[in-house]
Design a protein around this motif. Structure first.
Motif, PDB file in Angstrom:
ATOM      1  N   ASP A 125      21.511  60.803 -86.752  1.00  0.00           N
ATOM      2  CA  ASP A 125      20.168  61.298 -86.452  1.00  0.00           C
ATOM      3  C   ASP A 125      20.262  62.585 -85.658  1.00  0.00           C
ATOM      4  N   THR A 169      17.595  62.256 -90.542  1.00  0.00           N
ATOM      5  CA  THR A 169      18.696  61.297 -90.598  1.00  0.00           C
ATOM      6  C   THR A 169      19.612  61.740 -91.722  1.00  0.00           C
ATOM      7  N   TYR A 185      12.596  65.626 -87.039  1.00  0.00           N
ATOM      8  CA  TYR A 185      13.661  64.638 -86.917  1.00  0.00           C
ATOM      9  C   TYR A 185      14.260  64.393 -88.296  1.00  0.00           C
TER      10      TYR A 185
END
Length: 106
Positions: free
Chosen positions: A75, A88, A86
Motif C-alpha cells: 500500500d 495497492t 491511495y
C-alpha cells in the motif's frame, strides 16, 4: 509472529506493459457464483507489478497464457491537487506459465 499480506492468482494474461525497470501485467481470474439458480462467471482483472529477476522470468509469457503468480501487497499514497490518492500494488515474487495459449485452446 510475522504479519504478511500475500496474493495468489491463477489466470490468463490479458495485457503486458513493459517499461524501463518495471513490467505490469493484467491477469484475468474467473469467479463462479449462482444468480437465480444459474451459475454465472465473473471475470476480475488484476494488475501485477514485476521487478528485476521476475521480469526475466515472465519475459516469455504472452497474451492468453495461463499463469500462476504469487507475491506481496504494498500500500502507498501520494498527494495530488485533488487530495491524497491511495494505491495497492501487487508485487510479484513468483511467476510461472502453466500453459501457453496455443497449447491450451485446441
Amino acid at each position: 509472529m510475522q504479519n504478511i499480506a500475500e496474493f495468489r492468482i491463477i489466470g490468463r494474461v490479458g495485457k503486458i506493459n513493459r517499461y524501463d525497470k518495471v513490467t505490469k501485467i493484467s491477469v484475468a481470474a474467473n469467479y463462479n457464483h449462482q444468480e437465480n439458480g444459474e451459475w454465472v462467471t465473473d471475470t476480475h482483472w488484476n494488475e501485477v507489478t514485476l521487478f528485476g529477476k521476475m521480469i526475466e522470468r515472465a519475459a516469455k509469457a504472452q497474451v492468453g497464457d495461463l499463469v500462476h503468480i504469487g507475491g506481496v501487497m504494498k500500500d502507498s499514497s501520494y498527494d495530488t491537487p485533488e487530495g491524497t490518492r491511495y494505491t495497492t500494488e501487487r508485487r510479484v515474487t513468483g511467476f510461472a506459465v502453466l500453459a501457453k495459449a496455443s497449447e491450451d485452446r485446441d
